[in-house]
Design a protein around this motif. Structure first.
Motif, PDB file in Angstrom:
ATOM      1  N   ALA A  89       0.883  -1.204  -0.093  1.00 34.72           N
ATOM      2  CA  ALA A  89      -0.082  -0.075   0.043  1.00 34.72           C
ATOM      3  C   ALA A  89       0.815   1.287   0.081  1.00 34.72           C
ATOM      4  CB  ALA A  89      -0.949   0.105   1.191  1.00 34.72           C
ATOM      5  N   ASP A 189      -7.154   4.892   5.062  1.00 35.15           N
ATOM      6  CA  ASP A 189      -6.082   3.731   5.157  1.00 35.15           C
ATOM      7  C   ASP A 189      -6.694   2.468   5.917  1.00 35.15           C
ATOM      8  OD1 ASP A 189      -4.004   1.995   5.302  1.00 35.15           O
ATOM      9  OD2 ASP A 189      -2.394   3.147   6.037  1.00 35.15           O
ATOM     10  N   LEU A 217      -6.657   2.950   0.755  1.00 35.90           N
ATOM     11  CA  LEU A 217      -5.453   2.294   0.849  1.00 35.90           C
ATOM     12  C   LEU A 217      -5.858   1.099   1.472  1.00 35.90           C
ATOM     13  CD1 LEU A 217      -2.957   4.871   1.199  1.00 35.90           C
ATOM     14  CD2 LEU A 217      -3.425   3.745  -0.906  1.00 35.90           C
ATOM     15  N   ALA A 234      -5.360   0.168  -4.173  1.00 36.74           N
ATOM     16  CA  ALA A 234      -5.743   1.599  -3.790  1.00 36.74           C
ATOM     17  C   ALA A 234      -7.437   1.290  -4.608  1.00 36.74           C
ATOM     18  CB  ALA A 234      -5.205   2.485  -4.242  1.00 36.74           C
TER      19      ALA A 234
END
Length: 366
Positions: A89, A189, A217, A234
């Motif tokens: 990531a 994230d 992410l 993503a």
């Protein structure tokens, strides 16, 4: 910030190679609690997929990662057109910031240091929204919304690393809505989301089509225990997906990582067992840490626990060094903006391994 201080601020856990070099190259006997990796280790199905794919390394990997993206699409219920596969990531974090070139970025702190590093590398200025330990580092969405003026990108870790703080999708939508009106990108994230049992209440995946300012992410290295292989993705609006594809290395995900990802995402037994064991053990470890003298752990949501050691008289650096001499590696969190020199983080491992951590911690503290 000087070069030395900047380098120190971006130190990560899991650097067992540096630890081994300091001790003549031996890794035998060390227990690494500094990296938040699934304690079940490599799934048999993933190991087999890697082995069977070794002969394919004489060819370039699939530029489009078609089979891997199909597996991601099926497992996470997202359209392929939203997916960009990455060499972890973090690679996509850098591709993203260099593609969008934000001028000023808002980061709730403490948070994963690569948010700051990637934004700074793309020329952005950093603005922190400091989280309060008195409130268990909980996010204040209303406060974040009030801080949007003058920024063009916001980073949110969900669950947040190293605090374990978790936001619901309803809370995040408030931020997304306010940010969209102001033309601000929100990077969420979700790299540890796979450890959550029933993530529907927390993941932003259902909002992708509604919010073109949302980027998710997601790392596959933590949950599937393949950090040395590097794999993530993503999820973005289709227009941004096209830009990311144009900006990245065309062969960024190698053949072995693609094969490993496909096998991992179809291994239901490993997934269920991992969530059950990690969630069970995290509760036991959290309760046991609370019982140690002077130790203040913060409530965990996934496979790591943030701990304040101030009342033990041990700084994070001192405790890290003392435990390393006993073959236990922990994460010194003193380099995180928003944390004092008295914060450490430990991963959740299997029961017997956690017992060893607790025993050696107790020996040191008593």
């Amino acid at each position: 910030m000087s070069a030395d201080n900047q380098a120190a601020s971006f130190v990560h856990g899991g650097n067992v190679h540096a630890w081994a070099r300091e001790r003549g190259g031996a890794l035998a006997g060390v227990l690494d609690f500094s990296a938040n990796i699934n304690p079940l280790g490599l799934a048999g199905s993933v190991r087999e997929a890697i082995t069977q794919s070794v002969s394919q390394v004489i060819h370039y990997p699939d530029v489009e990662a078609v089979t891997l993206k199909a597996a991601i699409s099926s497992y996470y219920d997202v359209d392929v057109e939203h997916i960009t596969a990455g060499n972890g990531a973090v690679e996509l974090l850098y591709v993203l910031t260099h593609t969008l070139r934000p001028k000023r970025v808002l980061i709730p702190a403490p948070a994963f240091s690569e948010y700051e590093r990637a934004a700074t590398a793309a020329g952005a200025e950093i603005e922190y929204a400091f989280l309060s330990p008195e409130n268990n580092f909980a996010f204040d969405v209303s406060s974040l919304c009030s801080r949007l003026n003058g920024v063009d990108m916001v980073f949110i870790g969900n669950p947040n690393n190293p605090t374990g703080t978790l936001l619901t999708v309803r809370q995040l939508e408030r931020l997304l809505f306010a940010a969209k009106k102001a033309g601000i990108m929100v990077i969420v994230d979700e790299s540890f989301m796979d450890f959550i049992i029933g993530d529907r209440e927390y993941t932003c995946r259902p909002l992708l089509k509604q919010y073109d300012n949302l980027v998710i992410l997601h790392s596959l290295t933590k949950f599937y225990a393949i950090p040395g292989l590097r794999l993530g993705f993503a999820l973005t609006h289709r227009d941004l997906t096209a830009k990311l594809h144009a900006a990245k290395d065309p062969w960024n995900v190698n053949s072995l990582a693609q094969a490993a990802g496909v096998a991992a995402l179809t291994d239901k037994e490993y997934q269920q067992k991992s969530r059950e064991i990690v969630n069970h053990e995290k509760n036991i470890l959290y309760a046991s840490l609370k019982a140690l003298p002077g130790v203040h752990p913060f409530p965990p949501s996934v496979n790591y626990i943030l701990i304040n050691t101030r009342q033990t008289s041990y700084s994070a650096a001192h405790l890290r060094q003392t435990l390393a001499e006993r073959n236990i590696l922990i994460r010194d969190c003193s380099n995180y903006p928003g944390l004092s020199p008295y914060y450490i983080r430990v991963a959740v491992k299997l029961n017997e391994q956690n017992k060893i951590l607790l025993e050696r911690l107790e020996q040191v503290l008593r």
